[in-house]
Design a protein around this motif. Structure first.
Motif, PDB file in Angstrom:
ATOM      1  N   LYS A   1       0.830  -1.200   0.000  1.00 47.51           N
ATOM      2  CA  LYS A   1       0.000   0.000   0.000  1.00 47.51           C
ATOM      3  C   LYS A   1       0.867   1.253   0.000  1.00 47.51           C
ATOM      4  O   LYS A   1       0.602   2.215  -0.738  1.00 47.51           O
ATOM      5  CB  LYS A   1      -0.911  -0.020   1.227  1.00 47.51           C
ATOM      6  N   ASP A   2       1.944   1.253   0.812  1.00 48.49           N
ATOM      7  CA  ASP A   2       2.846   2.401   0.857  1.00 48.49           C
ATOM      8  C   ASP A   2       3.539   2.616  -0.482  1.00 48.49           C
ATOM      9  O   ASP A   2       3.679   3.755  -0.952  1.00 48.49           O
ATOM     10  CB  ASP A   2       3.905   2.211   1.951  1.00 48.49           C
ATOM     11  N   ARG A   3       3.974   1.530  -1.103  1.00 51.16           N
ATOM     12  CA  ARG A   3       4.662   1.656  -2.394  1.00 51.16           C
ATOM     13  C   ARG A   3       3.725   2.205  -3.466  1.00 51.16           C
ATOM     14  O   ARG A   3       4.120   3.039  -4.276  1.00 51.16           O
ATOM     15  CB  ARG A   3       5.217   0.297  -2.821  1.00 51.16           C
ATOM     16  N   VAL A   4       2.481   1.734  -3.473  1.00 55.09           N
ATOM     17  CA  VAL A   4       1.504   2.218  -4.452  1.00 55.09           C
ATOM     18  C   VAL A   4       1.231   3.701  -4.221  1.00 55.09           C
ATOM     19  O   VAL A   4       1.144   4.484  -5.175  1.00 55.09           O
ATOM     20  CB  VAL A   4       0.196   1.396  -4.373  1.00 55.09           C
ATOM     21  N   GLN A   5       1.133   4.094  -2.959  1.00 53.81           N
ATOM     22  CA  GLN A   5       0.874   5.490  -2.630  1.00 53.81           C
ATOM     23  C   GLN A   5       2.034   6.383  -3.099  1.00 53.81           C
ATOM     24  O   GLN A   5       1.814   7.440  -3.693  1.00 53.81           O
ATOM     25  CB  GLN A   5       0.685   5.624  -1.116  1.00 53.81           C
ATOM     26  N   GLU A   6       3.258   5.949  -2.870  1.00 55.39           N
ATOM     27  CA  GLU A   6       4.431   6.706  -3.331  1.00 55.39           C
ATOM     28  C   GLU A   6       4.437   6.818  -4.848  1.00 55.39           C
ATOM     29  O   GLU A   6       4.742   7.874  -5.404  1.00 55.39           O
ATOM     30  CB  GLU A   6       5.725   6.037  -2.870  1.00 55.39           C
ATOM     31  N   PHE A   7       4.107   5.725  -5.524  1.00 51.58           N
ATOM     32  CA  PHE A   7       4.084   5.726  -6.984  1.00 51.58           C
ATOM     33  C   PHE A   7       3.043   6.705  -7.509  1.00 51.58           C
ATOM     34  O   PHE A   7       3.305   7.466  -8.439  1.00 51.58           O
ATOM     35  CB  PHE A   7       3.804   4.312  -7.493  1.00 51.58           C
ATOM     36  N   ASN A   8       1.863   6.715  -6.896  1.00 50.61           N
ATOM     37  CA  ASN A   8       0.811   7.642  -7.319  1.00 50.61           C
ATOM     38  C   ASN A   8       1.234   9.093  -7.101  1.00 50.61           C
ATOM     39  O   ASN A   8       0.961   9.956  -7.929  1.00 50.61           O
ATOM     40  CB  ASN A   8      -0.485   7.347  -6.569  1.00 50.61           C
ATOM     41  N   GLN A   9       1.904   9.371  -5.985  1.00 52.10           N
ATOM     42  CA  GLN A   9       2.385  10.732  -5.738  1.00 52.10           C
ATOM     43  C   GLN A   9       3.403  11.144  -6.795  1.00 52.10           C
ATOM     44  O   GLN A   9       3.388  12.286  -7.277  1.00 52.10           O
ATOM     45  CB  GLN A   9       3.013  10.832  -4.349  1.00 52.10           C
ATOM     46  N   LYS A  10       4.260  10.231  -7.149  1.00 45.48           N
ATOM     47  CA  LYS A  10       5.274  10.514  -8.166  1.00 45.48           C
ATOM     48  C   LYS A  10       4.604  10.824  -9.505  1.00 45.48           C
ATOM     49  O   LYS A  10       5.009  11.755 -10.215  1.00 45.48           O
ATOM     50  CB  LYS A  10       6.205   9.317  -8.295  1.00 45.48           C
ATOM     51  N   LEU A  11       3.562  10.058  -9.847  1.00 49.25           N
ATOM     52  CA  LEU A  11       2.852  10.294 -11.105  1.00 49.25           C
ATOM     53  C   LEU A  11       2.122  11.630 -11.092  1.00 49.25           C
ATOM     54  O   LEU A  11       2.040  12.311 -12.122  1.00 49.25           O
ATOM     55  CB  LEU A  11       1.856   9.162 -11.375  1.00 49.25           C
ATOM     56  N   GLU A  12       1.585  12.012  -9.933  1.00 52.51           N
ATOM     57  CA  GLU A  12       0.885  13.298  -9.836  1.00 52.51           C
ATOM     58  C   GLU A  12       1.828  14.463 -10.045  1.00 52.51           C
ATOM     59  O   GLU A  12       1.443  15.499 -10.583  1.00 52.51           O
ATOM     60  CB  GLU A  12       0.202  13.413  -8.470  1.00 52.51           C
ATOM     61  N   GLN A  13       3.079  14.323  -9.661  1.00 51.79           N
ATOM     62  CA  GLN A  13       4.044  15.417  -9.781  1.00 51.79           C
ATOM     63  C   GLN A  13       4.537  15.603 -11.213  1.00 51.79           C
ATOM     64  O   GLN A  13       5.027  16.673 -11.565  1.00 51.79           O
ATOM     65  CB  GLN A  13       5.249  15.163  -8.875  1.00 51.79           C
ATOM     66  N   LEU A  14       4.369  14.596 -12.052  1.00 51.56           N
ATOM     67  CA  LEU A  14       4.800  14.713 -13.440  1.00 51.56           C
ATOM     68  C   LEU A  14       3.870  15.650 -14.202  1.00 51.56           C
ATOM     69  O   LEU A  14       2.696  15.812 -13.864  1.00 51.56           O
ATOM     70  CB  LEU A  14       4.809  13.337 -14.116  1.00 51.56           C
ATOM     71  N   SER A  15       4.418  16.269 -15.255  1.00 51.39           N
ATOM     72  CA  SER A  15       3.609  17.191 -16.045  1.00 51.39           C
ATOM     73  C   SER A  15       2.639  16.406 -16.924  1.00 51.39           C
ATOM     74  O   SER A  15       2.736  15.192 -17.073  1.00 51.39           O
ATOM     75  CB  SER A  15       4.517  18.056 -16.918  1.00 51.39           C
ATOM     76  N   GLU A  16       1.708  17.146 -17.562  1.00 48.69           N
ATOM     77  CA  GLU A  16       0.722  16.504 -18.424  1.00 48.69           C
ATOM     78  C   GLU A  16       1.362  15.962 -19.693  1.00 48.69           C
ATOM     79  O   GLU A  16       0.757  15.184 -20.423  1.00 48.69           O
ATOM     80  CB  GLU A  16      -0.391  17.483 -18.787  1.00 48.69           C
ATOM     81  N   HIS A  17       2.585  16.385 -19.950  1.00 50.20           N
ATOM     82  CA  HIS A  17       3.298  15.911 -21.129  1.00 50.20           C
ATOM     83  C   HIS A  17       3.465  14.389 -21.081  1.00 50.20           C
ATOM     84  O   HIS A  17       3.488  13.719 -22.106  1.00 50.20           O
ATOM     85  CB  HIS A  17       4.673  16.586 -21.200  1.00 50.20           C
TER      86      HIS A  17
END
Length: 110
Positions: A85-101
């Motif tokens: 669960k923690d790893r998935v949460q970190e991954f989602n945060q990382k994806l949110e920080q990426l630009s729309e590109h």
């Protein structure tokens, strides 16, 4: 009474190009041969271990391997502490920080 199929050859089909050698079936290996192979592998491994133990390492090489082993143990313990669960949460945060590109474009109607 003659049939329409009188001229047809009977029997198994043949491949083109020469002799038709029968296919040889593979024989099953006995358990004795497996035991022989396992014994040979064990003997080979023990010989390799003896060869590696005979080679002496320098002080710097020993320190390097010890530090490398410690760092690997730290990485393993750090990874073991995180749940899925923690790893998935970190991954989602990382994806949110990426630009729309980096977003996947929609393909097709809709």
């Amino acid at each position: 009474m003659s049939s329409a199929y009188d001229h047809v050859k009977k029997g198994s089909l043949k491949f083109k190009g020469g002799d038709s050698t029968p296919i040889k079936k593979k024989k099953k290996k006995s358990s004795k041969s497996k035991e022989k192979m396992e014994r040979a592998l064990r003997e080979e491994q023990s010989k390799l271990k003896q060869v590696y133990q005979d080679v002496e390492k320098t002080e710097a090489e020993r320190k390097f391997e010890e530090i490398k082993r410690q760092r690997q143990m730290e990485r393993v313990s750090k990874a073991a502490n995180k749940s899925h669960k923690d790893r998935v949460q970190e991954f989602n945060q990382k994806l949110e920080q990426l630009s729309e590109h980096h977003d996947i474009p929609k393909v097709g109607p809709g």
